[in-house]
Design an enzyme around this catalytic site. Structure first.
Site, PDB file in Angstrom:
ATOM      1  N   ASP A   2     -19.518  80.467 -92.808  1.00 41.94           N
ATOM      2  CA  ASP A   2     -18.542  80.787 -92.447  1.00 41.94           C
ATOM      3  C   ASP A   2     -18.105  81.811 -90.935  1.00 41.94           C
ATOM      4  O   ASP A   2     -19.278  82.724 -91.593  1.00 41.94           O
ATOM      5  CB  ASP A   2     -17.247  80.480 -93.597  1.00 41.94           C
ATOM      6  CG  ASP A   2     -17.621  81.531 -94.397  1.00 41.94           C
ATOM      7  OD1 ASP A   2     -18.784  81.595 -94.730  1.00 41.94           O
ATOM      8  OD2 ASP A   2     -16.370  82.005 -95.005  1.00 41.94           O
ATOM      9  N   GLU A   9     -17.911  82.472 -97.950  1.00 39.87           N
ATOM     10  CA  GLU A   9     -18.284  83.728 -97.987  1.00 39.87           C
ATOM     11  C   GLU A   9     -17.788  84.233 -97.744  1.00 39.87           C
ATOM     12  O   GLU A   9     -17.094  85.601 -98.697  1.00 39.87           O
ATOM     13  CB  GLU A   9     -19.945  84.295 -97.702  1.00 39.87           C
ATOM     14  CG  GLU A   9     -20.463  85.537 -98.059  1.00 39.87           C
ATOM     15  CD  GLU A   9     -20.629  86.677 -97.418  1.00 39.87           C
ATOM     16  OE1 GLU A   9     -20.310  88.008 -98.096  1.00 39.87           O
ATOM     17  OE2 GLU A   9     -19.277  85.941 -96.339  1.00 39.87           O
TER      18      GLU A   9
END
Length: 486
Positions: A78, A145
């Site tokens: 991400d 994350e």
């Protein structure tokens, strides 16, 4: 014009160009994950998606290195979705518009996603190569994350065989990271009582913009302005004098990004408009002078808006202003053990106005658990004094430095051999996932490296092209020197 795919190392940059083309903000990584899985299967690589959505891809050792320890290259899928106010961009649908500017790659009006897209691209480029020497190899790509470390929290024991983990999420070439801060989210809830406004009052919106923002860990020591705190300060200084009736306070968009923009909606007597404009001009000049080096671009903009139907009660408004003004922000304490590194910090990241409350979302970071606990206590005390609620969630551990780490020593020696200079061994004030990996894999030896990335978590994010090449050269050399199994 130079395109990303023409840069060197070409295999890495071609992957990064593809990553930019597929939307992958936090919690919306599915399209990129599916693309990577399809690619891995086409390359006849062993790929598994675990229960939470992490990808584990395995590749056999190159000929002659079957006896080496297994290494896992780790990155997160991400990216942080941040854009300038005047940029039309849907992070769930639109590609990142990356471009080359001298020795840097930047994005047009948005975050670039070099954090951690470059690391992910390097891992995938190694997987796809036939001419890179390495032992048994695993690639771990975690989800979410940036918004809660969901992937790292969900990683189970037994999924990885590796004894060595190389995290690719560091952001300064020439530095080797062997530890990181832990953190916890804090959400303050300030109850609101609403009342009818003075019928003759006019409605306005005051917006604060032009700040640099940035990563709430890596950049927190730079003294940049926090849009939420600055507007709270303005209200503390002038709300009573101007007879302001607040209707809304909104600011920031992510708890782990220093807020660049914030706005208040309010009503006040029409006869106070001239004084309001004077105070805005004075405050803007004051802030620009105070932040002349760290963050000189503060802009305050006043707009008339349609009349509001309700305003905060006098008590509710005063409590909110006092709480925001008193709330700590920025560096709380510098580390005694690691010179120049922030030990504990707090970022007042997001403010939103709901039907019955104002929500304030903060992120506490600390290299030590007691530092994190101390700030939790401070926020709890402020909440008690204000009659507000506070909840702490998503706590994640720091990564404790290990000076005897064999992989850290190997990376340091490899760097010295390549560049004829010593790298800096560092502890980073950011939430690398390594601390969480230590729970299912307590004996795994870990290190973190990466190229130079400036201003992550903001639309000014950029990655240095030369250092990407240096990072790539180091990574391949470290893989080639993978030690034999015990």
């Amino acid at each position: 014009m130079t395109t990303l795919s023409q840069l060197q190392p070409q295999a890495l940059w071609q992957w990064f160009e593809q990553i930019c083309a597929i939307p992958h903000p936090s919690k919306h990584e599915q399209a990129l994950s599916a693309y990577i899985q399809a690619w891995a299967k086409d390359k006849q690589l062993d790929v598994v998606e675990d229960k939470v959505g992490n990808l584990i891809i395995k590749k056999p050792a190159t000929a002659g290195m079957e006896h080496c320890k297994t290494v896992v290259l780790q990155a997160h899928i991400d990216m942080v979705p941040q854009k300038n106010a005047d940029k039309e961009h849907d992070f769930e649908k639109d590609p990142i518009e990356a471009y080359v500017d001298g020795d840097w790659v930047k994005a047009k009006g948005t975050t670039l996603g070099a954090d951690n897209g470059i690391g992910m691209a390097s891992a995938l480029a190694v997987l796809g190569a036939d001419d890179i020497a390495h032992g048994p190899l695993e690639v771990l790509l975690t989800i979410d994350e940036e918004a809660g470390m969901t992937g790292a929290f969900g990683l189970e024991a037994g999924m990885l065989e590796a004894e060595i983990l190389i995290n690719t999420d560091s952001e300064q070439e020439g530095e080797i990271y062997m530890g990181c801060a832990g953190g916890v989210d804090a959400e303050l809830t300030v109850p609101m009582v609403w009342q009818s406004p003075e019928p003759t009052n006019a409605s306005y919106k005051l917006s604060l913009s032009g700040l640099k923002g940035g990563h709430s860990g890596v950049n927190i020591h730079l003294g940049r302005g926090n849009a939420n705190k600055l507007l709270a300060r303005f209200l503390f200084d002038h709300a009573d004098e101007l007879a302001i009736e607040l209707t809304q306070f909104v600011g920031g968009s992510l708890r782990n990004a220093i807020p660049r923009e914030a706005a208040i909606h309010f009503m006040l007597p029409p006869e106070n408009l001239n004084l309001l404009q004077t105070r805005i001009s004075e405050f803007q000049a004051l802030v620009r002078e105070e932040l002349a080096i760290a963050d000189p671009g503060t802009v305050l903009t006043l707009d008339e808006i349609p009349a509001e139907k309700q305003v905060m009660s006098e008590d509710s408004q005063q409590i909110l202003i006092d709480l925001l003004n008193a709330c700590p922000n920025g560096v709380i304490r510098m580390s005694d053990e690691v010179e120049g590194v922030t030990e504990t910090s707090l970022n007042v990241g997001v403010i939103s106005t709901e039907n019955d409350s104002v929500q304030i979302l903060c992120l506490i970071r600390s290299l030590i658990d007691s530092g994190r606990s101390e700030v939790e206590g401070v926020l709890s005390s402020l909440a008690n004094l204000a009659g507000a609620g506070v909840e702490f969630s998503g706590a994640y551990p720091g990564w404790k430095p290990d000076n005897s780490s064999p992989v850290m020593a190997s990376v340091r020696e490899t760097y010295e051999a390549i560049y004829n200079k010593e790298p800096t061994i560092m502890v980073i004030h950011a939430g690398l996932e390594c601390g969480l990996f230590k729970k299912p894999y307590p004996d795994m030896d870990m290190v973190s490296i990466g190229p130079t990335i400036r201003y992550p978590h903001s639309p000014d994010e950029k990655v240095n092209i030369t250092t990407v090449g240096q990072y790539w050269k180091l990574l391949l050399a470290v893989l080639e020197r993978t030690p034999a199994k015990d």
